[in-house]
Motif scaffolding. Structure first.
Motif, short mmCIF file in Angstrom:
data_model
loop_
_atom_site.label_atom_id
_atom_site.label_comp_id
_atom_site.label_asym_id
_atom_site.label_seq_id
_atom_site.Cartn_x
_atom_site.Cartn_y
_atom_site.Cartn_z
N LYS A 1 0.81 -1.22 0.00
CA LYS A 1 0.00 0.00 0.00
C LYS A 1 0.85 1.28 0.00
O LYS A 1 0.52 2.24 -0.68
N GLY A 2 1.95 1.24 0.76
CA GLY A 2 2.81 2.41 0.84
C GLY A 2 3.38 2.82 -0.52
O GLY A 2 3.81 3.96 -0.71
N ARG B 1 1.63 2.54 -3.42
CA ARG B 1 0.59 2.70 -4.44
C ARG B 1 0.58 4.06 -5.10
O ARG B 1 0.07 4.21 -6.21
N GLY B 2 1.18 5.06 -4.43
CA GLY B 2 1.31 6.38 -5.06
C GLY B 2 2.10 6.28 -6.36
O GLY B 2 1.81 6.96 -7.33
N VAL C 1 -0.36 4.79 -9.09
CA VAL C 1 -1.36 5.73 -9.60
C VAL C 1 -0.68 6.90 -10.34
O VAL C 1 -1.22 7.43 -11.31
N VAL D 1 -9.76 6.68 -8.82
CA VAL D 1 -8.93 7.26 -7.75
C VAL D 1 -8.43 8.65 -8.15
O VAL D 1 -8.44 9.59 -7.34
N GLU E 1 -11.30 11.01 -7.74
CA GLU E 1 -11.64 11.29 -6.33
C GLU E 1 -10.55 12.06 -5.59
O GLU E 1 -10.81 12.69 -4.58
N THR E 2 -9.29 11.95 -6.07
CA THR E 2 -8.22 12.66 -5.35
C THR E 2 -7.81 13.96 -6.06
O THR E 2 -7.36 14.89 -5.41
N HIS F 1 -18.12 10.17 -6.60
CA HIS F 1 -18.51 11.57 -6.49
C HIS F 1 -18.24 12.33 -7.80
O HIS F 1 -19.03 13.14 -8.23
N ILE G 1 -11.55 11.93 -1.45
CA ILE G 1 -11.36 10.79 -0.56
C ILE G 1 -9.86 10.63 -0.27
O ILE G 1 -9.04 10.80 -1.17
N PHE H 1 -7.24 7.99 0.26
CA PHE H 1 -7.00 6.55 0.10
C PHE H 1 -5.75 6.11 0.85
O PHE H 1 -5.41 4.93 0.86
N GLY H 2 -5.01 7.06 1.39
CA GLY H 2 -3.75 6.71 2.06
C GLY H 2 -2.59 6.75 1.08
O GLY H 2 -1.45 6.44 1.43
N PHE H 3 -2.86 7.08 -0.17
CA PHE H 3 -1.81 7.25 -1.18
C PHE H 3 -2.40 8.17 -2.23
O PHE H 3 -3.62 8.35 -2.28
#
Ligand code: SF4
Ligand code: SF4
Lengths: 354, 108
Positions: A232-233, A235-236, A239, A274, A277-278, A351, B2, B4-6
């Protein structure tokens, strides 16, 4: 894109793809990401084109994801692969077709390693005999399932009901093709058209009426990258890769993306959510994303399969704008109905992404 | 939005078509030796100021070539004109003089 130049590169990288009689192995992740793709492949090749594609329930994963994530050593994945090849021989086949690009790359890597280190091949053959009592074998021809659809592209075009053409304007659809890195970046000679400009998906798009988009980050990774996503760390990174690709293709206004790997359609599709949303950014028209498809899904659409039978309701980016452009009829009320009309339930609405 | 932690990291891509490259051409005219830099880093390694402030002639030259002027000037802010970098430059660049020229062209 200088088309004549590409044609010359493509001519240098032609691989032999037998017409018929294949031992088929599935991908472990595609079944859940794009659930109807493999069933569509089997239906098209077996029932529509009359090919002999054999499948056994005894085959397993190739071990590729565990291998690329450093969870298992290479010799373990080689022994798993040797078992798959042995099953092929046991059932009387010598042509091997796999659904997954990770597997395809790993099969190529394994066969090359065995060619260079015969003593290692012998060790794996011994491991196989000790663990499974199966006789070691190697395929005469190794192909990816997209190679086969490429080979049959004209037969599919001959049976097509729809074309990759905008019905309203009569213009060819603008298509981004994305090839899985492990298809030919490691072994260019094993892919149709080589590593730089693989022809495998381009050939399908041309045969079915679409127009290919050439954009700066065309050969950039989709962002999966195994450890980039699995941890997970990291995943930046994943994306960000995808973001870079979309920023690069955006000015060319693609109507759709076609891919030939399990990971690529997943990440190009889900990361659009993603990013929306971000970053609050969408890449399609009117707040939609750019729909992403597997090559089997596109072959199915061209041949007139019902979009919901192709599993297109499991995509994150809604496919309806593309269906409308192609003039494919669909019933919105049936989108989330499974077999025998069973209600599958509605997913939550994002959203930003329509 | 949101969490997502990343998330997407900012792009480090530099579009050379959209940055000011004329000023670097002017610098190269005034101080042609700037084109001889091979980015060895001897200047930065010998710089006393870099122990206390981010100071680097090497990185400043690269930043100017990429049109990142603010970043370049920041990297020279701590310079005390001692000239140690000039003594070590294997390409014989008068880096001390170069720093003055950079201020002439880019300084505010
Ligand atoms: S002249 Fe400036 S940059 Fe060069 S060593 Fe001295 S303080 Fe560092
Ligand atoms: S010492 Fe000279 S050549 Fe080396 S990085 Fe500094 S200015 Fe460039």
């Amino acid at each position: 894109m200088i088309y004549e130049g590409k044609k010359k590169i493509w001519a240098d990288y032609q691989k032999e793809i037998p017409e018929d009689h294949y031992f088929y192995v599935r991908s472990c992740i595609r079944q859940s990401f794009f659930p109807a793709s493999e069933a569509t492949f089997l239906d098209i090749t077996r029932n529509k084109l009359g090919k002999d594609i054999f499948e056994t329930k005894h085959h397993t994963t190739c071990g590729g994801i565990a291998y690329h994530s450093d969870a298992i050593p290479q010799e373990t994945s080689m022994t798993i692969i040797a078992r798959q090849f042995a099953l092929m021989k046991k059932y009387g086949y010598e042509n091997y077709v796999c659904s997954c690009i990770t597997s395809f790359g790993l099969y190529c890597e394994t066969l090359e390693t065995w060619r260079e280190y015969p003593e290692l091949q012998q060790k794996i053959a011994d491991n196989l005999w000790k663990s499974c009592r199966l006789e070691f074998a190697k395929p005469k021809f190794l192909v990816h399932a997209s190679d086969l659809i490429f080979k049959y592209r004209m037969q599919i075009a001959a049976k097509s009901k729809f074309k990759l053409v905008n019905q309203k304007t009569g213009e060819p659809l603008r298509v981004v093709e994305h090839i899985g890195c492990h298809y030919s970046k490691m072994f260019p000679s094993k892919g149709v058209g080589g590593a730089e400009y693989p022809y495998v998906l381009v050939g399908m798009i041309e045969a079915w009426g679409g127009q290919i988009i050439d954009y700066p980050e065309r050969r950039h990774c989709c962002g999966f990258g195994f450890r980039q996503y699995l941890i997970k760390g990291n995943r930046g990174y994943s994306v960000s890769n995808t973001h870079k690709k979309f920023e690069s293709m955006e000015p060319y206004k693609p109507d759709m993306i076609i891919t030939n790997c399990p990971g690529c359609p997943y990440f190009l599709d889900r990361w659009q959510y993603v990013i929306a949303e971000t970053q609050g950014k969408t890449y399609g028209e009117n707040g939609h994303g750019i729909p992403v498809f597997t090559y089997e899904e596109v072959a199915g659409l061209v041949m007139g399969y019902d979009p919901w039978d192709l599993g297109l309701q499991t995509h994150q980016v809604s496919v309806e704008p593309l269906l409308d452009k192609m003039g494919i009829p669909y019933d919105p009320a049936k989108k989330y109905l499974g077999r025998n009309g069973k209600d599958l339930g509605q997913p939550g609405k994002p959203h930003c992404l329509k | 939005m949101i969490d997502f932690g990343f998330s997407v990291s900012p792009s480090s891509r530099i579009n050379l078509d959209s940055v000011d490259r004329e000023s670097f051409a002017a610098l190269a005219k005034l101080e042609p030796d700037v084109l001889k830099c091979m980015a060895c880093g001897s200047c930065s390694a010998s710089c006393t100021a870099s122990q206390f402030e981010p100071t680097s002639v090497r990185r400043a030259i690269l930043s100017l070539q990429n049109g990142q002027v603010e970043q370049a000037l920041d990297l020279l802010k701590g310079c005390m004109m001692c000239g140690k970098c000039t003594m070590v430059c294997p390409r014989g660049i008068n880096t001390r003089h170069l720093i003055i020229s950079i201020q002439k062209i880019y300084g505010k």
